[in-house]
Design a protein around this motif. Structure first.
Motif, PDB file in Angstrom:
ATOM      1  N   MET A   1       0.850  -1.188   0.000  1.00 38.24           N
ATOM      2  CA  MET A   1       0.000   0.000   0.000  1.00 38.24           C
ATOM      3  C   MET A   1       0.892   1.246   0.000  1.00 38.24           C
ATOM      4  N   ILE A   2       0.598   2.120  -0.916  1.00 42.73           N
ATOM      5  CA  ILE A   2       1.357   3.353  -1.006  1.00 42.73           C
ATOM      6  C   ILE A   2       0.787   4.369  -0.020  1.00 42.73           C
ATOM      7  N   THR A   3       1.632   5.156   0.593  1.00 44.40           N
ATOM      8  CA  THR A   3       1.150   6.206   1.491  1.00 44.40           C
ATOM      9  C   THR A   3       0.686   7.393   0.655  1.00 44.40           C
ATOM     10  N   PRO A   4      -0.168   8.240   1.213  1.00 43.92           N
ATOM     11  CA  PRO A   4      -0.581   9.426   0.455  1.00 43.92           C
ATOM     12  C   PRO A   4       0.610  10.283   0.011  1.00 43.92           C
ATOM     13  N   GLY A   5       1.594  10.452   0.860  1.00 44.78           N
ATOM     14  CA  GLY A   5       2.766  11.240   0.495  1.00 44.78           C
ATOM     15  C   GLY A   5       3.553  10.606  -0.640  1.00 44.78           C
ATOM     16  N   GLN A   6       3.712   9.291  -0.610  1.00 43.65           N
ATOM     17  CA  GLN A   6       4.409   8.595  -1.693  1.00 43.65           C
ATOM     18  C   GLN A   6       3.638   8.710  -3.009  1.00 43.65           C
ATOM     19  N   LEU A   7       2.319   8.589  -2.933  1.00 43.82           N
ATOM     20  CA  LEU A   7       1.511   8.719  -4.137  1.00 43.82           C
ATOM     21  C   LEU A   7       1.628  10.127  -4.711  1.00 43.82           C
ATOM     22  N   ARG A   8       1.590  11.107  -3.846  1.00 40.30           N
ATOM     23  CA  ARG A   8       1.731  12.504  -4.293  1.00 40.30           C
ATOM     24  C   ARG A   8       3.043  12.672  -5.056  1.00 40.30           C
ATOM     25  N   GLU A   9       4.128  12.151  -4.525  1.00 40.76           N
ATOM     26  CA  GLU A   9       5.430  12.271  -5.183  1.00 40.76           C
ATOM     27  C   GLU A   9       5.459  11.478  -6.490  1.00 40.76           C
ATOM     28  N   TYR A  10       4.840  10.311  -6.520  1.00 37.19           N
ATOM     29  CA  TYR A  10       4.750   9.511  -7.737  1.00 37.19           C
ATOM     30  C   TYR A  10       4.036  10.307  -8.837  1.00 37.19           C
ATOM     31  N   LEU A  11       2.892  10.896  -8.488  1.00 32.83           N
ATOM     32  CA  LEU A  11       2.108  11.652  -9.464  1.00 32.83           C
ATOM     33  C   LEU A  11       2.877  12.876  -9.955  1.00 32.83           C
ATOM     34  N   LYS A  12       3.582  13.541  -9.050  1.00 30.97           N
ATOM     35  CA  LYS A  12       4.347  14.725  -9.437  1.00 30.97           C
ATOM     36  C   LYS A  12       5.490  14.379 -10.380  1.00 30.97           C
ATOM     37  N   ALA A  13       6.062  13.176 -10.258  1.00 31.11           N
ATOM     38  CA  ALA A  13       7.184  12.755 -11.106  1.00 31.11           C
ATOM     39  C   ALA A  13       6.720  12.154 -12.441  1.00 31.11           C
ATOM     40  N   SER A  14       5.449  11.954 -12.610  1.00 31.79           N
ATOM     41  CA  SER A  14       4.911  11.289 -13.801  1.00 31.79           C
ATOM     42  C   SER A  14       4.973  12.191 -15.039  1.00 31.79           C
ATOM     43  N   PRO A  15       5.164  11.586 -16.216  1.00 30.06           N
ATOM     44  CA  PRO A  15       5.064  12.367 -17.450  1.00 30.06           C
ATOM     45  C   PRO A  15       3.628  12.865 -17.696  1.00 30.06           C
ATOM     46  N   ASN A  16       2.662  12.300 -16.995  1.00 28.95           N
ATOM     47  CA  ASN A  16       1.256  12.721 -17.114  1.00 28.95           C
ATOM     48  C   ASN A  16       0.855  13.700 -16.014  1.00 28.95           C
ATOM     49  N   PHE A  17       1.828  14.274 -15.342  1.00 31.98           N
ATOM     50  CA  PHE A  17       1.569  15.146 -14.201  1.00 31.98           C
ATOM     51  C   PHE A  17       0.565  16.249 -14.514  1.00 31.98           C
ATOM     52  N   ARG A  18       0.656  16.876 -15.680  1.00 33.07           N
ATOM     53  CA  ARG A  18      -0.260  17.992 -15.968  1.00 33.07           C
ATOM     54  C   ARG A  18      -1.713  17.541 -15.969  1.00 33.07           C
ATOM     55  N   TRP A  19      -1.971  16.306 -16.439  1.00 28.27           N
ATOM     56  CA  TRP A  19      -3.336  15.759 -16.406  1.00 28.27           C
ATOM     57  C   TRP A  19      -3.748  15.494 -14.963  1.00 28.27           C
ATOM     58  N   TYR A  20      -2.867  14.888 -14.182  1.00 30.92           N
ATOM     59  CA  TYR A  20      -3.183  14.559 -12.797  1.00 30.92           C
ATOM     60  C   TYR A  20      -3.425  15.837 -11.995  1.00 30.92           C
ATOM     61  N   LYS A  21      -2.568  16.815 -12.214  1.00 31.34           N
ATOM     62  CA  LYS A  21      -2.700  18.083 -11.500  1.00 31.34           C
ATOM     63  C   LYS A  21      -4.029  18.757 -11.825  1.00 31.34           C
ATOM     64  N   ALA A  22      -4.424  18.712 -13.090  1.00 32.97           N
ATOM     65  CA  ALA A  22      -5.694  19.344 -13.484  1.00 32.97           C
ATOM     66  C   ALA A  22      -6.888  18.677 -12.805  1.00 32.97           C
ATOM     67  N   LEU A  23      -6.811  17.365 -12.603  1.00 25.93           N
ATOM     68  CA  LEU A  23      -7.933  16.653 -11.977  1.00 25.93           C
ATOM     69  C   LEU A  23      -7.904  16.805 -10.451  1.00 25.93           C
ATOM     70  N   ILE A  24      -6.769  16.598  -9.849  1.00 27.75           N
ATOM     71  CA  ILE A  24      -6.667  16.650  -8.392  1.00 27.75           C
ATOM     72  C   ILE A  24      -6.630  18.086  -7.896  1.00 27.75           C
ATOM     73  N   SER A  25      -5.961  18.944  -8.631  1.00 27.67           N
ATOM     74  CA  SER A  25      -5.868  20.379  -8.375  1.00 27.67           C
ATOM     75  C   SER A  25      -5.490  20.708  -6.941  1.00 27.67           C
ATOM     76  N   SER A  26      -6.054  21.776  -6.449  1.00 20.58           N
ATOM     77  CA  SER A  26      -5.666  22.270  -5.131  1.00 20.58           C
ATOM     78  C   SER A  26      -6.595  21.793  -4.023  1.00 20.58           C
ATOM     79  N   ASP A  27      -7.594  20.966  -4.355  1.00 19.26           N
ATOM     80  CA  ASP A  27      -8.528  20.546  -3.304  1.00 19.26           C
ATOM     81  C   ASP A  27      -8.537  19.040  -3.054  1.00 19.26           C
ATOM     82  N   GLY A  28      -7.674  18.285  -3.718  1.00 20.42           N
ATOM     83  CA  GLY A  28      -7.599  16.846  -3.480  1.00 20.42           C
ATOM     84  C   GLY A  28      -8.627  16.027  -4.233  1.00 20.42           C
ATOM     85  N   LYS A  29      -9.378  16.652  -5.137  1.00 18.14           N
ATOM     86  CA  LYS A  29     -10.399  15.929  -5.903  1.00 18.14           C
ATOM     87  C   LYS A  29      -9.782  14.702  -6.559  1.00 18.14           C
TER      88      LYS A  29
END
Length: 190
Positions: A1-29
């Protein structure tokens, strides 16, 4: 199981980060949905209210490379056309269907047989701008639970009518709880 912090770092390092950022944005959606997918690798996810989120989650599933897929159902022609136009139906996994309103209940109409292997359901529709607050519950999760005779893990994007109906009224116990709006920066991708 990945921790929330590890997942956050995984998503930030992804080549798809801009898509993930647009969906999750600043409210955790959708952060909890990403975590569920990462931890559990569902083979078939169904999303009611298909669109940009369907596309983004399919990018994530493809990146994880475990053979899963997501199908999003959309009943509003205008929204469906918009998602096709912006490239969100790149994987041909957003399906235009009809919807049925019965009082406060809304059902996306589609054949259930091809999707009986569903192992994760996301409720992100219908759009309240189309139906107003009169439509409060999307019934497709209950329909699959009744068909399959078992609970299915589910995520609800902020729809309080659905949260109360499935959690309180029906007593479902496998909700992947939405973290949208949490103050903890762990759930955001700024």
């Amino acid at each position: 199981m990945i921790t929330p912090g590890q997942l956050r770092e995984y998503l930030k390092a992804s080549p798809n980060f801009r898509w993930y950022k647009a969906l999750i944005s600043s409210d955790g959606k959708y952060f909890a949905a990403f975590k569920h997918i990462y931890d559990n690798k569902p083979k078939l996810t169904l999303e009611y209210g298909g669109g940009r989120s369907t596309h983004t989650l399919q990018l994530f599933i493809n990146e994880l490379n475990y053979g899963g897929r997501i199908v999003g159902f959309e009943e509003t022609q205008e929204f469906y056309d918009h998602h096709v136009e912006i490239g969100a139906n790149e994987f041909n996994n957003i399906v235009k269907v009809e919807g049925k309103v019965e009082g406060k209940f809304f059902t996306y109409i589609h054949d259930m047989e091809p999707y009986k292997d569903v192992d994760f359901i996301i409720l992100d529709g219908p759009d309240f701008r189309t139906y107003g607050n009169a439509v409060d519950v999307t019934t497709n999760l209950k329909d699959f639970v009744d068909l399959l005779g078992k609970e299915i893990p589910y995520f609800i994007d902020g729809r309080q009518g659905d949260v109360k109906y499935y959690g309180t009224t029906l007593g479902y116990t496998v909700e992947v709880v939405d973290v949208k709006g949490k103050d903890n920066k762990t759930y955001t991708l700024k």
